[in-house]
Design a protein around this motif. Structure first.
Motif, PDB file in Angstrom:
ATOM      1  N   GLU A  61       0.843  -1.203   0.000  1.00  0.00           N
ATOM      2  CA  GLU A  61       0.000   0.000   0.000  1.00  0.00           C
ATOM      3  C   GLU A  61       0.875   1.249   0.000  1.00  0.00           C
ATOM      4  N   GLY A  62       0.444   2.258  -0.729  1.00  0.00           N
ATOM      5  CA  GLY A  62       1.151   3.530  -0.751  1.00  0.00           C
ATOM      6  C   GLY A  62       0.424   4.561   0.080  1.00  0.00           C
ATOM      7  N   TYR A  63       1.158   5.315   0.883  1.00  0.00           N
ATOM      8  CA  TYR A  63       0.552   6.296   1.783  1.00  0.00           C
ATOM      9  C   TYR A  63       0.931   7.726   1.426  1.00  0.00           C
ATOM     10  N   GLY A  64       1.710   7.901   0.366  1.00  0.00           N
ATOM     11  CA  GLY A  64       2.091   9.248  -0.019  1.00  0.00           C
ATOM     12  C   GLY A  64       2.763   9.957   1.132  1.00  0.00           C
ATOM     13  N   SER A  65       2.337  11.201   1.378  1.00  0.00           N
ATOM     14  CA  SER A  65       2.919  11.981   2.480  1.00  0.00           C
ATOM     15  C   SER A  65       2.031  11.992   3.713  1.00  0.00           C
ATOM     16  N   GLU A  66       1.087  11.049   3.762  1.00  0.00           N
ATOM     17  CA  GLU A  66       0.113  11.022   4.867  1.00  0.00           C
ATOM     18  C   GLU A  66       0.774  11.004   6.233  1.00  0.00           C
ATOM     19  N   PHE A  67       1.893  10.330   6.342  1.00  0.00           N
ATOM     20  CA  PHE A  67       2.555  10.205   7.638  1.00  0.00           C
ATOM     21  C   PHE A  67       3.892  10.947   7.685  1.00  0.00           C
ATOM     22  N   ALA A  68       4.114  11.820   6.736  1.00  0.00           N
ATOM     23  CA  ALA A  68       5.351  12.605   6.723  1.00  0.00           C
ATOM     24  C   ALA A  68       5.386  13.524   7.943  1.00  0.00           C
ATOM     25  N   GLN A  69       6.552  13.648   8.547  1.00  0.00           N
ATOM     26  CA  GLN A  69       6.711  14.427   9.775  1.00  0.00           C
ATOM     27  C   GLN A  69       7.187  15.852   9.514  1.00  0.00           C
ATOM     28  N   TYR A  70       7.713  16.104   8.320  1.00  0.00           N
ATOM     29  CA  TYR A  70       8.325  17.401   8.060  1.00  0.00           C
ATOM     30  C   TYR A  70       7.589  18.143   6.934  1.00  0.00           C
ATOM     31  N   PRO A  71       7.505  19.470   7.020  1.00  0.00           N
ATOM     32  CA  PRO A  71       6.825  20.263   5.981  1.00  0.00           C
ATOM     33  C   PRO A  71       7.615  20.259   4.678  1.00  0.00           C
ATOM     34  N   ALA A  72       6.951  20.691   3.611  1.00  0.00           N
ATOM     35  CA  ALA A  72       7.568  20.676   2.288  1.00  0.00           C
ATOM     36  C   ALA A  72       8.791  21.576   2.209  1.00  0.00           C
ATOM     37  N   ASP A  73       8.839  22.633   3.023  1.00  0.00           N
ATOM     38  CA  ASP A  73       9.976  23.550   2.972  1.00  0.00           C
ATOM     39  C   ASP A  73      11.048  23.219   4.013  1.00  0.00           C
ATOM     40  N   ALA A  74      10.960  22.051   4.617  1.00  0.00           N
ATOM     41  CA  ALA A  74      11.977  21.645   5.594  1.00  0.00           C
ATOM     42  C   ALA A  74      13.277  21.333   4.870  1.00  0.00           C
ATOM     43  N   PRO A  75      14.410  21.379   5.571  1.00  0.00           N
ATOM     44  CA  PRO A  75      15.690  21.018   4.955  1.00  0.00           C
ATOM     45  C   PRO A  75      15.652  19.597   4.408  1.00  0.00           C
TER      46      PRO A  75
END
Length: 422
Positions: free
Chosen positions: A392-406
């Motif tokens: 299963e693919g979850y994309g960025s659903e569980f990503a912890q950092y914002p798009a502009d993070a390092p």
């Protein structure tokens, strides 16, 4: 300053004691050291877990540890454990079995596999190390006139110390000790934890035995804690697992439609031994190391809800730019996972794909799903498809950092992982 049991214990285990144990058991000093590095936090962790069950259990620990202390275990010279014909070792193991019951044999098996030593040697080192831990706790209890309540409080305060010291190869012990609940309140701290191994202390000879010299393996400690301490969201309980030893992180499309591959320094290599005798060339703290360590525990007793919270990240898996096609060099790790499944036929895996928050979420969801499916297909092609239940693919659903993070942060959100199922 609060009393740190493990730091107090480590002062007693000198290179001379390690050498005597090695000679007595017929094992290499490095293997003895490795075994003890796993036994110390495991024994204390068992005490912590048992004391949390209530006053009766805490009182049992109090009485047993006092008995160890009163026996003079810390005063008669620890080297005597390995030159009296085994009398002290037998006595120590008997007392420990009374404290840990049926779990004693499982600990022995786990340590034997982890350190690559005989089960009889693992039992002897468990007796020795457990005696030192128990004697240290008992000494502190007597000197401070502790009751069962004080004992429970003391042990409860040792949880983070135990988590910090458990080696990567025994990371599965964390959940089995019932520590998962403490993770949510310590997310910030887990990324700064210090991983200390007994081996580092034994090898350090300048200025005495420097037990307090830590290895600042922040990423290793962070991944270990996140894997086993953070629960997931929604019905699938998917955690936002991180990767601490990633070599090639799979590329994720950004807003411009391009892709990025991030490469981190190569970690230390290690040979991972499987129950069928197969040895895998892998990375220390990598997916093979941690997955095998977990499968060597009584993981089937955890239950489905607990298993859903535990994910292991691929750390040497890459895809061709902008696609879900696995690169040829990544086949090595795929083959290793296949070998692990063959050695553990009762284990089944679910594959999950994750991305960071950059780019279009629909695209991220699609490509993460395709990459998870590609891993599933590769394992199926190798003949172990019956042990892969889904992808299963979850994309960025569980990503912890914002798009502009390092990038150094966002890279942690991009991975393919597996979760064990019964």
């Amino acid at each position: 300053m609060s009393f740190n049991i493990l730091e107090a214990v480590k002062k007693h285990i000198t290179p001379d004691v390690i050498a005597k144990a090695s000679s007595f058991l017929g094992e290499r000093e490095s293997d003895v050291t490795k075994a003890i590095s796993g036994i110390l936090p495991t024994v204390l962790g068992m005490m912590v877990s048992k004391s949390s069950s209530g006053g009766t259990q805490a009182n049992e620990i109090l009485n047993t540890t006092k008995e160890f202390h009163n026996s003079g275990v810390l005063n008669s010279g620890l080297g005597n454990f390995f030159n009296d014909g085994g009398g002290l070792l037998n006595k120590g193991l008997t007392l420990l079995k009374g404290l840990f019951g049926e779990k004693t044999n499982n600990i022995i098996d786990t340590i034997s596999n982890f350190a690559g030593i005989k089960k009889s040697s693992a039992a002897s080192l468990l007796s020795f190390s457990g005696s030192v831990v128990s004697g240290t706790v008992g000494k502190h209890a007597v000197e401070n006139n502790m009751d069962a309540g004080n004992m429970a409080s003391l042990l409860n305060g040792q949880k983070l110390s135990v988590l910090n010291m458990i080696p990567s190869g025994l990371s599965g012990v964390i959940d089995s000790l019932g520590f998962a609940k403490i993770g949510n309140d310590n997310r910030e701290n887990t990324q700064k934890r210090v991983y200390t191994n007994v081996e580092d202390n034994v090898r350090s000879t300048s200025n005495g035995i420097k037990w307090l010299l830590p290895l600042l393996l922040f990423l290793l400690a962070a991944a270990l804690a996140w894997w086993f301490l953070l629960g997931g969201k929604n019905g699938c309980n998917k955690p936002a697992a991180t990767s601490d030893t990633t070599i090639a992180i799979q590329p994720v499309e950004d807003t411009a439609g391009t892709t990025t591959i991030t490469t981190l320094p190569q970690p230390e290599s290690v040979m991972v031994k499987l129950p069928d005798g197969t040895e895998l060339n892998a990375f220390k703290g990598g997916i093979e190391d941690k997955l095998v360590g977990f499968l060597n525990t009584e993981w089937m007793n955890l239950g489905e809800d607990s298993l859903k919270k535990l994910w292991f990240d691929f750390d040497n898996l890459n895809f061709k730019t902008g696609s879900a096609e696995i690169t040829p060099e990544s086949q090595v790790q795929i083959n290793n996972i296949v070998a692990i499944l063959k050695a553990f036929p009762n284990a089944k895996l679910k594959v999950g794909g994750y991305t960071d928050k950059t780019g279009n979420e629909a695209t991220n969801k699609k490509i993460s799903g395709e990459r998870a499916a590609a891993v599933k297909a590769a394992i199926e092609k190798a003949g172990q498809g019956s042990q892969i239940i889904s992808a299963e693919g979850y994309g960025s659903e569980f990503a912890q950092y914002p798009a502009d993070a390092p990038e150094a942060d966002r890279v942690k959100d991009r991975h393919v992982s597996v979760s064990v199922r019964g």
